[in-house]
Design a protein around this motif. Structure first.
Motif, short mmCIF file in Angstrom:
data_model
loop_
_atom_site.label_atom_id
_atom_site.label_comp_id
_atom_site.label_asym_id
_atom_site.label_seq_id
_atom_site.Cartn_x
_atom_site.Cartn_y
_atom_site.Cartn_z
N THR A 1 0.87 -1.17 0.00
CA THR A 1 0.00 0.00 0.00
C THR A 1 0.91 1.23 0.00
O THR A 1 2.11 1.14 0.30
CB THR A 1 -0.91 0.03 1.24
N THR B 1 -2.49 0.14 -10.46
CA THR B 1 -3.83 0.03 -9.91
C THR B 1 -4.30 -1.41 -10.01
O THR B 1 -4.07 -2.08 -11.02
CB THR B 1 -4.83 0.96 -10.63
N SER C 1 3.74 3.06 -9.44
CA SER C 1 2.59 2.44 -8.79
C SER C 1 1.71 1.80 -9.86
O SER C 1 1.84 2.09 -11.05
CB SER C 1 1.78 3.47 -8.00
N ARG D 1 -9.74 -0.78 -7.97
CA ARG D 1 -9.78 0.63 -7.56
C ARG D 1 -8.67 0.98 -6.58
O ARG D 1 -8.62 2.09 -6.06
CB ARG D 1 -11.13 0.93 -6.91
N LEU D 2 -7.76 0.04 -6.32
CA LEU D 2 -6.73 0.23 -5.32
C LEU D 2 -5.42 0.67 -5.97
O LEU D 2 -5.05 0.20 -7.04
CB LEU D 2 -6.49 -1.06 -4.54
N ARG D 3 -4.69 1.53 -5.30
CA ARG D 3 -3.37 1.96 -5.74
C ARG D 3 -2.34 1.18 -4.94
O ARG D 3 -2.39 1.15 -3.71
CB ARG D 3 -3.21 3.46 -5.50
N ARG D 4 -1.41 0.52 -5.62
CA ARG D 4 -0.37 -0.26 -4.96
C ARG D 4 0.99 0.11 -5.53
O ARG D 4 1.12 0.50 -6.69
CB ARG D 4 -0.60 -1.76 -5.14
#
Length: 75
Positions: A20, A48, A46, A51-54
């Protein structure tokens, strides 16, 4: 039954592939907001996932390497 959340909760786990933004910030010892700014500016790679940014785990040392080889700004 194994508790997978306990293993995923350790941001220093070397087996993690994606972090994260908060975990990446902790590894860099910078603030969460600063890390988000660096991610949004493209300074830290980074991806996606839905809908998550990693942040890929190898992007953290790559960013540090980039900083070390960046010419110092003239004051």
């Amino acid at each position: 039954m194994a508790d997978f959340r306990a293993a995923a909760a350790d941001p220093d786990d070397p087996d993690l592939v994606l972090l994260t933004v908060e975990e990446a910030a902790r590894r860099l010892r910078i603030g969460r907001t600063t890390c988000f700014r660096l991610v949004l500016a493209g300074e830290i790679e980074s991806v996606t996932v839905g809908r998550l940014r990693r942040v890929p785990a190898d992007a953290v040392p790559a960013y540090v390497t980039k900083l070390r080889h960046r010419p110092a700004d003239a004051a």
